[in-house]
Write a protein that holds these residues in place. Structure first.
Motif, mmCIF file in Angstrom:
data_model
loop_
_atom_site.group_PDB
_atom_site.id
_atom_site.type_symbol
_atom_site.label_atom_id
_atom_site.label_comp_id
_atom_site.label_asym_id
_atom_site.label_seq_id
_atom_site.Cartn_x
_atom_site.Cartn_y
_atom_site.Cartn_z
ATOM 1 N N SER A 281 0.741 -1.181 0.068
ATOM 2 C CA SER A 281 -0.073 0.022 -0.074
ATOM 3 C C SER A 281 1.070 1.076 -0.048
ATOM 4 O O SER A 281 0.338 2.410 -0.572
ATOM 5 C CB SER A 281 -0.984 -0.035 1.232
ATOM 6 N N ARG A 336 -9.489 3.313 0.607
ATOM 7 C CA ARG A 336 -10.302 3.502 -0.821
ATOM 8 C C ARG A 336 -9.401 3.368 -1.629
ATOM 9 O O ARG A 336 -9.789 2.573 -2.734
ATOM 10 C CB ARG A 336 -11.253 4.754 -0.633
ATOM 11 N N GLN A 337 -8.252 3.903 -1.602
ATOM 12 C CA GLN A 337 -7.443 4.061 -2.903
ATOM 13 C C GLN A 337 -6.641 2.540 -3.003
ATOM 14 O O GLN A 337 -6.677 2.087 -4.363
ATOM 15 C CB GLN A 337 -6.021 5.056 -2.677
ATOM 16 N N ALA A 339 -8.055 -0.629 -2.012
ATOM 17 C CA ALA A 339 -9.115 -1.212 -2.291
ATOM 18 C C ALA A 339 -9.556 -0.995 -3.935
ATOM 19 O O ALA A 339 -9.838 -2.071 -4.392
ATOM 20 C CB ALA A 339 -10.276 -0.993 -1.462
ATOM 21 N N ASP A 340 -9.469 0.176 -4.363
ATOM 22 C CA ASP A 340 -9.703 0.234 -5.792
ATOM 23 C C ASP A 340 -8.781 -0.288 -6.908
ATOM 24 O O ASP A 340 -9.193 -0.811 -7.795
ATOM 25 C CB ASP A 340 -9.785 1.784 -6.094
ATOM 26 N N GLN A 341 -7.387 -0.298 -6.349
ATOM 27 C CA GLN A 341 -6.574 -0.687 -6.940
ATOM 28 C C GLN A 341 -6.587 -2.378 -7.093
ATOM 29 O O GLN A 341 -6.205 -2.841 -8.234
ATOM 30 C CB GLN A 341 -5.189 -0.612 -6.386
ATOM 31 N N ILE A 343 -9.482 -4.064 -6.854
ATOM 32 C CA ILE A 343 -10.763 -4.195 -7.303
ATOM 33 C C ILE A 343 -10.376 -4.017 -9.180
ATOM 34 O O ILE A 343 -10.792 -4.820 -9.846
ATOM 35 C CB ILE A 343 -11.750 -3.168 -7.027
ATOM 36 N N ARG A 344 -9.600 -3.269 -9.294
ATOM 37 C CA ARG A 344 -9.364 -3.017 -11.080
ATOM 38 C C ARG A 344 -8.034 -4.016 -11.205
ATOM 39 O O ARG A 344 -7.602 -3.976 -12.288
ATOM 40 C CB ARG A 344 -8.836 -1.698 -11.078
ATOM 41 N N SER A 345 -7.631 -4.735 -10.383
ATOM 42 C CA SER A 345 -6.461 -5.579 -10.818
ATOM 43 C C SER A 345 -6.623 -6.517 -11.766
ATOM 44 O O SER A 345 -7.672 -6.790 -12.176
ATOM 45 C CB SER A 345 -6.134 -6.643 -9.493
ATOM 46 N N ALA A 371 -15.073 -1.950 1.483
ATOM 47 C CA ALA A 371 -14.888 -1.685 0.090
ATOM 48 C C ALA A 371 -14.766 -2.812 -0.754
ATOM 49 O O ALA A 371 -15.436 -3.175 -1.811
ATOM 50 C CB ALA A 371 -13.883 -0.791 -0.415
ATOM 51 N N LEU A 372 -14.068 -3.980 -0.304
ATOM 52 C CA LEU A 372 -13.665 -5.232 -0.871
ATOM 53 C C LEU A 372 -14.835 -6.193 -0.942
ATOM 54 O O LEU A 372 -15.479 -6.826 -2.114
ATOM 55 C CB LEU A 372 -12.357 -5.891 -0.294
ATOM 56 N N ALA A 375 -17.649 -5.105 -3.306
ATOM 57 C CA ALA A 375 -17.350 -5.143 -4.912
ATOM 58 C C ALA A 375 -16.962 -6.783 -5.257
ATOM 59 O O ALA A 375 -16.888 -7.287 -6.249
ATOM 60 C CB ALA A 375 -15.899 -4.647 -5.245
#
Length: 524
Positions: A281, A336-337, A339-341, A343-345, A371-372, A375
């Protein structure tokens, strides 16, 4: 007519034997755990099922319970009674054999000679089964003694003494601490450390003799300085001088080591050595020494990757698995940042470790995990954990992910095993979400408040208090478990799962760890 009847009976018996053989696990592993707590016993047993492994351990009552140490001599007898030809590998905790488990290793209740005599059983196993893969673990004693309800008056002082006494600049502080600690307690501590070092050395000797195919000498809870450093350096030098750096790992951790060795056994068995890229992270977090450890997080992860037989790579494009390590929960916006990374993996296997960088909360970060969950990331995640120390978390998520990878290899050779391996993967992931996250992050803090309001010690509950807190935790956990299972798979997926018969237990009459079990209905 009689011959036709006999033929039918023969066909039925043959079909029964065939069905039974098909229902058996592909691999059987014998386990002598560190103790009977969930991460040492329940986790490896359930994790093994993900790779179609049946993990067999001694009867639970022989493994002890908290300060009632395991029955080492009975376990030795149980080992001698096993038919070793029925196993593909063995995972042996030297500490359980020598002292009756981790808690027993922190007191001088067993002499060095008695401990070493007990561990001789491993040589006997090797003689009986020359081809059996034997994996071992031996723990370097931590700084603090176990809180047993009798040592509250000096326990922290003893831990502090163990931290500062090697520092010649702190001699006055060392003397003051020695005067404040009962002489008998200090002597017992020193004798236990000396004995344990002898047993650590003996375990390394077994690796030198090729009795152990692979050995992890792990450092229990520690700090960057203390008496353990001398022990660790002593052992490291022994390993280097004997040219055993590929057969013996010296690294952080304790409770998770059986899971690491389980993963190692399976990567060895199938020649599955995935390339893994660790993604942190933040670089700051990666280079920070986490609480209860004595080296930076990046080193802890690298040690664990090597221990399971994986290959660490620097380029994500070359990786078979991406290992996301979150250790920035107190940095604004980081949850959040990152988690978004995730999610878009990319469309490849992912592993997630949520590490607490302060050590004052046992569990996962709430915004990050929610967040995970929203999604439905965990439905496609290979491995996940977020409990206790960095070593515990890293060393649970990683072997979980490795076993999920192994399941793909097993599936190619044994398609019939796929449904039960899928079931096991979903069960273990849900168990992590309910135990690591839901209990420790959401339920346990409130349970501890209730304990304090009633003037109960959450680390030393009476049986009656335990039942009261268990009932409270169960009430809080049940609706969350139902929702977690219902939302586990994406809404557009045909897959669905349901949790029934939820069970909750505080195995050591304290809120520090819980054992959560349940039945799982998986429709696909």
């Amino acid at each position: 007519m009689r011959s036709w009847f006999l033929l039918c009976v023969l066909l039925l018996l043959t079909w029964g034997a065939f069905s039974q053989s098909r229902s058996q696990a592909t691999t059987r592993i014998l386990l002598i755990p560190l103790d009977e707590r969930p991460p040492c016993l329940q986790f490896p047993i359930q994790m093994g099922k993900i790779g179609d492994v049946e993990v067999v351990s001694p009867p639970r009552h022989l493994l002890g319970r908290f300060t009632d140490v395991g029955q080492s001599d009975e376990i030795v007898r149980w080992l001698r009674a096993q038919s070793l030809t029925r196993f593909d590998a063995a995972i042996i905790s030297v500490d359980m054999l020598a002292y009756g488990g981790l808690v027993g290793s922190r007191i001088h209740g067993v002499s060095a000679q008695k401990a070493l005599d007990r561990v001789q059983i491993v040589r006997e196993l090797r003689r009986k089964a020359p081809g059996l893969k034997i994996y071992g673990s031996s723990v370097i004693m931590r700084l603090a003694p176990t809180a047993d309800g009798k040592n509250e008056g000096y326990r922290e002082k003893l831990a502090r003494w163990a931290e500062v006494s090697p520092d010649t600049m702190l001699l006055d502080q060392t003397r003051q601490l020695e005067q404040a600690i009962p002489q008998a307690a200090l002597a017992d501590y020193k004798q236990a450390r000396l004995r344990n070092l002898q047993v650590n050395q003996f375990a390394i000797g077994l690796a030198r003799e090729k009795v152990f195919d692979y050995l992890i000498v792990s450092q229990d809870d520690a700090k960057p300085r203390g008496v353990h450093i001398r022990d660790r350096e002593n052992l490291t030098n022994t390993v280097k001088q004997a040219n055993l750096t590929e057969q013996v790992a010296i690294q952080p951790g304790a409770d998770e080591v059986s899971m690491l060795l389980l993963a190692r056994a399976m990567t060895d068995r199938y020649g599955y050595h995935p390339r893994i890229k660790a993604i942190y992270s933040s670089e700051t977090a990666a280079n920070t020494v986490m609480p209860f450890e004595d080296r930076p997080l990046r080193q802890t992860v690298s040690f664990h990757l090597k221990a399971v037989g994986a290959r660490e790579v620097s380029d994500p494009g070359e990786a078979d698995l991406l290992y996301y390590v979150f250790a920035s929960r107190f940095e604004a916006g980081s949850a959040r940042q990152f988690a978004d990374q995730i999610i878009r993996s990319p469309d490849k296997g992912i592993i997630i470790a949520d590490v607490d960088p302060k050590g004052d909360v046992q569990g996962g970060d709430i915004p990050f995990t929610e967040a995970l969950k929203d999604a439905s990331v965990f439905a496609r995640t290979y491995g996940y954990a977020c409990w206790n120390t960095a070593g515990n978390t890293v060393g649970t998520a990683l072997p979980h992910g490795i076993l999920a990878g192994v399941s793909r290899v097993v599936a190619q050779a044994k398609p019939a095993a796929v449904p039960r391996m899928n079931q096991a993967q979903v069960w273990f992931m849900l168990n992590r979400l309910l135990d690591d996250y839901t209990y420790h992050s959401l339920v346990r803090p409130e349970a501890n408040k209730r304990c304090r309001a009633s003037q109960w010690n959450p680390n030393r509950l009476t049986p009656e208090q335990t039942k009261t807190i268990e009932a409270y935790c169960m009430t809080e956990l049940q609706p969350i478990a139902t929702r977690t299972a219902a939302g586990f798979f994406p809404k557009d997926s045909a897959r669905r799962c349901t949790i029934t018969n939820l069970r909750f237990d505080l195995p050591w009459d304290r809120t520090f760890e819980a054992e959560i079990d349940f039945d799982l209905k998986l429709n696909n």
